[in-house]
Design a protein around this motif. Structure first.
Motif, PDB file in Angstrom:
ATOM      1  N   GLU A  44      17.819   8.341  -5.786  1.00 40.87           N
ATOM      2  CA  GLU A  44      18.097   8.236  -7.160  1.00 40.87           C
ATOM      3  C   GLU A  44      16.599   8.622  -7.787  1.00 40.87           C
ATOM      4  OE1 GLU A  44      21.564   4.924  -7.276  1.00 40.87           O
ATOM      5  OE2 GLU A  44      19.397   4.333  -6.834  1.00 40.87           O
ATOM      6  N   ILE A  45      15.556   8.100  -7.422  1.00 40.72           N
ATOM      7  CA  ILE A  45      14.438   8.228  -8.189  1.00 40.72           C
ATOM      8  C   ILE A  45      13.938   9.935  -8.083  1.00 40.72           C
ATOM      9  CG2 ILE A  45      12.048   8.049  -7.954  1.00 40.72           C
ATOM     10  CD1 ILE A  45      12.599   5.040  -6.672  1.00 40.72           C
ATOM     11  N   HIS A  46      14.136  10.671  -7.030  1.00 42.07           N
ATOM     12  CA  HIS A  46      13.836  12.086  -7.171  1.00 42.07           C
ATOM     13  C   HIS A  46      14.701  12.834  -7.977  1.00 42.07           C
ATOM     14  CE1 HIS A  46      16.107  15.175  -4.773  1.00 42.07           C
ATOM     15  NE2 HIS A  46      16.990  14.222  -4.024  1.00 42.07           N
ATOM     16  N   GLU A  47      16.013  12.329  -8.172  1.00 33.46           N
ATOM     17  CA  GLU A  47      16.882  13.099  -9.007  1.00 33.46           C
ATOM     18  C   GLU A  47      16.546  12.695 -10.683  1.00 33.46           C
ATOM     19  OE1 GLU A  47      20.782  11.872  -7.799  1.00 33.46           O
ATOM     20  OE2 GLU A  47      20.952  13.333  -6.175  1.00 33.46           O
ATOM     21  N   LEU A  48      16.213  11.565 -10.775  1.00 32.41           N
ATOM     22  CA  LEU A  48      15.798  11.341 -11.937  1.00 32.41           C
ATOM     23  C   LEU A  48      14.381  11.950 -12.463  1.00 32.41           C
ATOM     24  CD1 LEU A  48      16.063   7.453 -12.052  1.00 32.41           C
ATOM     25  CD2 LEU A  48      17.340   8.911 -13.738  1.00 32.41           C
ATOM     26  N   LEU A  49      13.400  12.084 -11.422  1.00 36.72           N
ATOM     27  CA  LEU A  49      12.184  12.699 -11.938  1.00 36.72           C
ATOM     28  C   LEU A  49      12.250  14.185 -11.642  1.00 36.72           C
ATOM     29  CD1 LEU A  49       9.630  10.195 -10.021  1.00 36.72           C
ATOM     30  CD2 LEU A  49      10.477  10.298 -12.547  1.00 36.72           C
ATOM     31  N   GLY A  50      13.260  14.797 -10.952  1.00 36.37           N
ATOM     32  CA  GLY A  50      13.201  16.154 -10.530  1.00 36.37           C
ATOM     33  C   GLY A  50      12.242  16.662  -9.811  1.00 36.37           C
ATOM     34  N   ILE A  51      11.975  15.889  -8.778  1.00 38.94           N
ATOM     35  CA  ILE A  51      10.675  16.315  -7.640  1.00 38.94           C
ATOM     36  C   ILE A  51      11.296  16.261  -6.796  1.00 38.94           C
ATOM     37  CG2 ILE A  51       8.778  15.643  -9.411  1.00 38.94           C
ATOM     38  CD1 ILE A  51       8.473  13.113  -7.682  1.00 38.94           C
ATOM     39  N   GLU A  52      10.748  17.030  -5.634  1.00 35.28           N
ATOM     40  CA  GLU A  52      11.116  16.808  -3.956  1.00 35.28           C
ATOM     41  C   GLU A  52      11.434  15.534  -3.667  1.00 35.28           C
ATOM     42  OE1 GLU A  52      12.088  19.538  -2.194  1.00 35.28           O
ATOM     43  OE2 GLU A  52      11.730  20.732  -4.030  1.00 35.28           O
ATOM     44  N   GLN A  53      12.277  15.383  -2.735  1.00 32.03           N
ATOM     45  CA  GLN A  53      12.528  13.913  -2.059  1.00 32.03           C
ATOM     46  C   GLN A  53      11.240  13.694  -1.281  1.00 32.03           C
ATOM     47  OE1 GLN A  53      16.442  13.328  -0.755  1.00 32.03           O
ATOM     48  NE2 GLN A  53      16.005  11.645   0.247  1.00 32.03           N
ATOM     49  N   SER A  54      10.731  14.399  -0.624  1.00 32.88           N
ATOM     50  CA  SER A  54       9.371  14.160   0.328  1.00 32.88           C
ATOM     51  C   SER A  54       8.444  13.848  -0.537  1.00 32.88           C
ATOM     52  CB  SER A  54       9.142  15.382   1.148  1.00 32.88           C
ATOM     53  OG  SER A  54       8.749  16.582   0.123  1.00 32.88           O
ATOM     54  N   THR A  55       8.130  14.222  -1.958  1.00 35.07           N
ATOM     55  CA  THR A  55       7.186  13.904  -2.617  1.00 35.07           C
ATOM     56  C   THR A  55       7.477  12.479  -3.153  1.00 35.07           C
ATOM     57  OG1 THR A  55       6.746  16.316  -3.304  1.00 35.07           O
ATOM     58  CG2 THR A  55       5.861  14.488  -4.885  1.00 35.07           C
ATOM     59  N   THR A  56       8.629  12.275  -3.349  1.00 32.76           N
ATOM     60  CA  THR A  56       9.064  11.035  -4.145  1.00 32.76           C
ATOM     61  C   THR A  56       8.654   9.967  -2.950  1.00 32.76           C
ATOM     62  OG1 THR A  56      10.872  12.128  -5.342  1.00 32.76           O
ATOM     63  CG2 THR A  56      11.009   9.672  -4.751  1.00 32.76           C
ATOM     64  N   SER A  57       9.303  10.153  -1.892  1.00 31.13           N
ATOM     65  CA  SER A  57       8.928   9.161  -0.479  1.00 31.13           C
ATOM     66  C   SER A  57       7.286   8.987  -0.404  1.00 31.13           C
ATOM     67  CB  SER A  57       9.541   9.826   0.745  1.00 31.13           C
ATOM     68  OG  SER A  57      10.874  10.009   0.478  1.00 31.13           O
ATOM     69  N   HIS A  58       6.609  10.012  -0.568  1.00 35.30           N
ATOM     70  CA  HIS A  58       5.307   9.938  -0.377  1.00 35.30           C
ATOM     71  C   HIS A  58       4.616   8.973  -1.495  1.00 35.30           C
ATOM     72  CE1 HIS A  58       0.868  11.022   0.084  1.00 35.30           C
ATOM     73  NE2 HIS A  58       0.841  11.103  -1.124  1.00 35.30           N
ATOM     74  N   HIS A  59       5.043   9.256  -2.681  1.00 36.62           N
ATOM     75  CA  HIS A  59       4.451   8.220  -3.772  1.00 36.62           C
ATOM     76  C   HIS A  59       4.902   6.598  -3.674  1.00 36.62           C
ATOM     77  CE1 HIS A  59       2.540  11.180  -6.138  1.00 36.62           C
ATOM     78  NE2 HIS A  59       3.655  12.062  -6.254  1.00 36.62           N
ATOM     79  N   LEU A  60       6.378   6.734  -3.196  1.00 34.57           N
ATOM     80  CA  LEU A  60       6.871   5.224  -3.078  1.00 34.57           C
ATOM     81  C   LEU A  60       5.956   4.661  -1.743  1.00 34.57           C
ATOM     82  CD1 LEU A  60      10.667   6.136  -3.319  1.00 34.57           C
ATOM     83  CD2 LEU A  60       9.211   4.768  -4.823  1.00 34.57           C
ATOM     84  N   GLY A  61       5.758   5.375  -0.925  1.00 32.07           N
ATOM     85  CA  GLY A  61       5.030   4.971   0.474  1.00 32.07           C
ATOM     86  C   GLY A  61       3.583   4.294  -0.153  1.00 32.07           C
ATOM     87  N   ILE A  62       3.139   4.901  -0.994  1.00 31.43           N
ATOM     88  CA  ILE A  62       1.658   4.483  -1.654  1.00 31.43           C
ATOM     89  C   ILE A  62       1.774   3.231  -2.219  1.00 31.43           C
ATOM     90  CG2 ILE A  62      -0.241   5.077  -3.055  1.00 31.43           C
ATOM     91  CD1 ILE A  62       0.051   8.153  -1.959  1.00 31.43           C
ATOM     92  N   LEU A  63       2.786   3.096  -3.308  1.00 31.83           N
ATOM     93  CA  LEU A  63       3.007   1.945  -3.906  1.00 31.83           C
ATOM     94  C   LEU A  63       3.423   1.016  -3.409  1.00 31.83           C
ATOM     95  CD1 LEU A  63       4.822   3.809  -7.071  1.00 31.83           C
ATOM     96  CD2 LEU A  63       2.610   2.846  -7.250  1.00 31.83           C
TER      97      LEU A  63
END
Length: 100
Positions: A44-63
């Motif tokens: 859901e987040i990667h679709e909202l932001l229009g970025i790759e799912q792997s990039t989204t997972s990376h940012h979520l992991g840091i947070l």
């Protein structure tokens, strides 16, 4: 008002670590989407932001690693949400300070 002698260095270091994790445009965008108690999946987040799912997972992991987000697995999905809803006020404060 908080006095200097009341400051706890460990709490200050934790706060600084959380702020550093939040200090990225994509991570701020993620936090904006999770305001108000929302719980979203990586998809859901990667679709909202229009970025790759792997990039989204990376940012979520840091947070999550820095204590900004929590996650809860439900079936096949993992939902992410703000650990402290008050963190959205920091994002709002930064936004209001950058608007003219």
């Amino acid at each position: 008002m908080l006095e200097i002698k009341e400051l706890d260095i460990d709490k200050l270091e934790m706060a600084a670590s959380m702020l550093k994790a939040m200090a990225h445009p994509m991570r701020i965008a993620i936090l904006k989407h999770l305001e108000g108690g929302k719980r979203l999946t990586v998809t859901e987040i990667h679709e909202l932001l229009g970025i790759e799912q792997s990039t989204t997972s990376h940012h979520l992991g840091i947070l999550k690693d820095k204590g900004v987000l929590c996650s809860k697995r439900e079936g096949k999905n993992t939902f992410y949400y703000l650990k402290y809803e008050v963190l959205s006020q920091i994002v709002e404060c930064v936004h209001s300070c950058t608007c003219e």
